[in-house]
Design a protein around this motif. Structure first.
Motif, short mmCIF file in Angstrom:
data_model
loop_
_atom_site.label_atom_id
_atom_site.label_comp_id
_atom_site.label_asym_id
_atom_site.label_seq_id
_atom_site.Cartn_x
_atom_site.Cartn_y
_atom_site.Cartn_z
N ALA A 37 0.84 -1.23 0.16
CA ALA A 37 -0.20 -0.38 -0.11
C ALA A 37 0.92 0.95 0.33
O ALA A 37 0.45 2.34 -0.48
CB ALA A 37 -0.80 0.42 1.22
N CYS A 38 2.14 0.74 -0.11
CA CYS A 38 3.25 2.56 -0.17
C CYS A 38 4.89 1.74 -0.46
O CYS A 38 4.64 0.61 -0.38
CB CYS A 38 3.41 2.57 1.13
SG CYS A 38 4.51 3.12 2.46
N LEU A 41 7.18 -1.39 1.48
CA LEU A 41 6.95 -3.02 1.65
C LEU A 41 7.40 -3.55 2.76
O LEU A 41 7.84 -4.59 2.23
CB LEU A 41 7.39 -3.32 0.02
CG LEU A 41 7.32 -2.31 -1.15
CD1 LEU A 41 8.25 -2.78 -2.14
CD2 LEU A 41 5.86 -2.52 -1.62
N CYS A 42 6.37 -3.27 3.65
CA CYS A 42 6.82 -4.18 5.37
C CYS A 42 5.88 -5.21 4.89
O CYS A 42 5.56 -5.67 4.39
CB CYS A 42 5.28 -3.22 6.05
SG CYS A 42 6.30 -1.81 6.74
N GLY A 50 2.17 -3.44 10.59
CA GLY A 50 2.96 -2.75 9.45
C GLY A 50 3.45 -1.77 10.29
O GLY A 50 3.22 -0.90 10.93
N ALA A 51 4.76 -0.68 9.22
CA ALA A 51 5.47 0.72 10.33
C ALA A 51 4.56 1.90 10.37
O ALA A 51 4.57 2.18 11.06
CB ALA A 51 6.55 0.43 9.49
N CYS A 52 3.38 1.19 9.64
CA CYS A 52 2.19 2.99 9.58
C CYS A 52 1.22 2.35 10.68
O CYS A 52 0.18 3.24 10.99
CB CYS A 52 1.96 3.51 8.57
SG CYS A 52 0.50 1.82 7.29
N ARG A 54 -1.21 0.74 9.89
CA ARG A 54 -2.80 1.09 9.25
C ARG A 54 -3.00 0.32 8.85
O ARG A 54 -4.53 -0.53 8.41
CB ARG A 54 -2.45 2.50 8.09
CG ARG A 54 -2.10 3.48 8.32
CD ARG A 54 -2.10 4.99 7.72
NE ARG A 54 -1.38 4.72 6.76
CZ ARG A 54 -2.02 4.51 5.63
NH1 ARG A 54 -3.23 4.71 5.36
NH2 ARG A 54 -0.86 4.37 3.92
N TYR A 55 -2.25 -0.54 8.33
CA TYR A 55 -2.73 -1.72 8.00
C TYR A 55 -2.02 -3.13 8.49
O TYR A 55 -0.84 -3.16 9.12
CB TYR A 55 -1.42 -2.34 6.13
CG TYR A 55 -2.68 -1.27 5.52
CD1 TYR A 55 -3.38 -1.67 4.46
CD2 TYR A 55 -1.68 0.27 5.12
CE1 TYR A 55 -3.93 -0.85 3.35
CE2 TYR A 55 -2.60 0.82 4.03
CZ TYR A 55 -3.56 0.84 3.07
OH TYR A 55 -4.15 1.32 2.58
N PRO A 472 6.16 6.13 6.89
CA PRO A 472 7.17 5.74 6.76
C PRO A 472 8.74 6.41 5.18
O PRO A 472 9.19 6.92 5.48
CB PRO A 472 7.95 5.29 7.31
CG PRO A 472 7.52 3.94 7.31
CD PRO A 472 5.84 4.11 6.05
S1 SF4 Z 1 2.06 -1.26 6.13
FE1 SF4 Z 1 1.67 1.43 5.43
S2 SF4 Z 1 4.42 1.71 5.94
FE2 SF4 Z 1 4.26 -0.41 5.67
S3 SF4 Z 1 4.15 -1.02 3.17
FE3 SF4 Z 1 1.58 -0.29 4.57
S4 SF4 Z 1 1.53 1.00 4.18
FE4 SF4 Z 1 3.61 1.25 4.01
#
Ligand code: SF4
Length: 540
Positions: A37-38, A41-42, A50-52, A54-55, A472
């Protein structure tokens, strides 16, 4: 000679849109999934996010953990609760907790009544994104508004090119124009031009997100998320003040909460109140950092035929009764550095001034004021202010509006966002400029700047709470929606195969499964915002 190919005579080959890319590394653990999603690529382990934040990986499926926010014109009794998309494949047992910790509620209250479809709006908040840019937007929702087939394209944009413009209603000196603004020690913006009664800041932006150190980018994104989500951020300005900003609340400058926004500059204050002061005073000086006003020299005083007082003011005379640079900027009287107003008086002309001359000195907010009478040696002596003069000073204060902090999100919606709407992105831009497409951010009206591209600006106070996130890379995540007639959507090359009815969207959520939100929450559309399907874009 015509060259033959292996596909001669066969239908054209369309690439398949994979919901999930093949793993980058063969060695990725089998219970991990890669979030795409960004660009980060967590690789997310089952049960983790993941790092944000949000997912998350929920039993092998990538899930957008926050509920998607839906707006209704009028809320029913069970609204406001978070409910799962009931028909979502594999998601009936949704036990994820959003960042806000809300519990899912079992029943959906939507009965699919299309007669009310014109009263429901799907926002981009929590909707998930179009990254890596070739995918259609997660929600492309058809509905009927007043007999017209409409469509709303909904996504969460990832914005690298974005900033916040902050208006701080204050007379206090915050810092020199162009000075750096710092958050937790890192430069995150700058002081820009002052406007009437306010100091403007530009915070965030691609330069600070990407152009400095990693720490600068991270703290810039953090600060942007904080102020966008209507929370307080403490900033320091090089060579100036420390200021606490909080959208919709009074700014706090050097620990003191601002109360009043000035009624005008010193000259304007003279003009506005000259008639009310006539006969009660012999001279009025309105002390102001920018334009200090002197009643008897001012055109207002001359029109009222008030005789000269012989006062001589320090500073640079601009036009009659208007002085610049009477003192340095500061946090004293009228945004200057003075605490003793008499210090801006150079003297009195003995041929003009007279003992007993009555002098009012005030600031443009009336917060500072003093009353003086000249003694026999033409020296101003402070005395108790007469009640009738005090009343006018109070009127100056009464005319000051309450000080507020205003936070506007300013973002440039580029290729990736537009590709989620149409295969030919420039047509979306043109359609907006032709007023065929309304642009909103979380259902809030967005002002569309003139010129190229889709550069929009929205007051965060009109958006749902917690509309902003970060990734991030670093970048800001913000909701954006495009609403138009279905026929116009088709004409601009929209992703017609992905248009879904409101009832289908409300039942099952986004068109894709990977990275989709699993829950939804109803909010009432704030009455201050026009219903997005009822109005055209706010074009500049
Ligand atoms: S979990 Fe968040 S930071 Fe990690 S890849 Fe998905 S959108 Fe990006």
């Amino acid at each position: 000679m015509t060259e033959h190919t292996k596909t001669d005579g066969l239908p054209g080959i369309e690439p398949q849109i994979l919901e999930r890319a093949k793993p980058r590394s063969e060695r990725m653990a089998s219970d991990k999934i890669e979030c795409n999603a960004c660009p980060v690529l967590c690789q997310i382990t089952a049960g983790r996010s993941g790092a944000c934040d949000r997912y998350a990986n929920v039993d092998g499926t990538l899930v957008r953990v926050d509920p998607v926010i839906l707006l209704k014109k009028v809320l029913g009794s069970s609204d406001g609760a978070v409910v799962p998309f009931t028909g979502r494949p594999g998601m009936e047992e949704d036990d994820t907790q959003g960042k806000s910790g809300e519990s899912p509620v079992a029943e959906s209250e939507w009965n699919g009544d299309l007669l009310h479809a014109g009263e429901v709006f799907v926002t981009g908040v929590g909707s998930s994104t179009t990254y890596p840019d070739y995918k259609p937007a997660p929600f492309i929702v058809s509905s009927r508004a007043e007999g017209v087939d409409m469509v709303t394209v909904v996504t969460e944009g990832i914005f690298s090119y974005c900033s916040f413009k902050v208006k701080i209603d204050t007379d206090r000196y915050l810092g020199p124009e162009q000075a750096n603004v710092r958050y937790k020690g890192e430069v995150v913006g700058h002081v820009t031009t002052a406007e009437y009664g306010s100091q403007m800041l530009s915070l965030g932006g691609v330069h600070h997100l990407t152009g400095g150190s990693k720490k600068e980018g991270r703290l810039t994104a953090e600060m942007m998320q904080v102020i966008g989500n209507k929370q307080a951020a403490e900033l320091t300005i090089d060579g100036g003040s420390q200021v606490m900003i909080h959208a919709g609340r009074a700014p706090i400058v050097n620990g003191i909460e601002e109360q009043r926004m000035r009624v005008g500059c010193g000259s304007a204050t003279i003009g506005i109140f000259a008639k009310q002061l006539y006969g009660k005073v012999d001279e009025v000086i309105v002390v102001d950092d920018h334009i200090t006003g002197v009643l008897t020299e001012h055109q207002a005083g001359r029109c009222l035929d008030i005789p000269p007082s012989g006062v001589k003011i320090r500073g640079r005379k601009s036009t009659p009764g208007r002085y610049f640079q009477v003192a340095n900027p500061g946090i004293g009287w009228g945004g200057t550095d003075i605490s003793d107003p008499i210090s801006i008086i150079e003297g009195w002309d003995p041929d003009v001034a007279w003992p007993g001359l009555r002098l009012l000195m005030t600031s443009t907010t009336g917060e500072h004021s003093a009353w003086f009478v000249l003694d026999d040696s033409l020296c101003p002596i402070e005395q108790d202010m007469p009640a009738e003069v005090e009343k006018v000073v109070q009127r100056i204060g009464e005319n000051c509006e309450p000080s507020l902090t205003t936070v506007l999100f300013l973002g440039g919606a580029g290729g990736s966002l537009r590709a989620g709407v149409t295969e030919n992105p420039v047509l979306l831009t043109r359609s907006i400029k032709q007023a065929l497409v309304n642009v909103t951010c979380g259902g809030a009206p967005a002002y569309v700047w003139p010129g190229g591209g889709i550069t929009v600006m929205t007051d965060v106070m009109r958006m749902p709470d917690n509309s902003f996130g970060t990734v991030p890379t670093p970048a800001i995540v913000a909701p954006i929606e495009f609403t138009m007639k279905l026929a116009d959507y088709q004409a601009l090359g929209g992703h017609m195969d992905y248009v879904r009815s409101l009832s289908s969207v409300l039942g099952t959520g986004a068109w894709h499964n990977e990275g989709a939100p699993t829950r939804r929450r109803w909010l009432q559309q704030p009455s201050i915002n026009a219903w997005p399907a009822d109005v055209g874009p706010m074009l500049g």
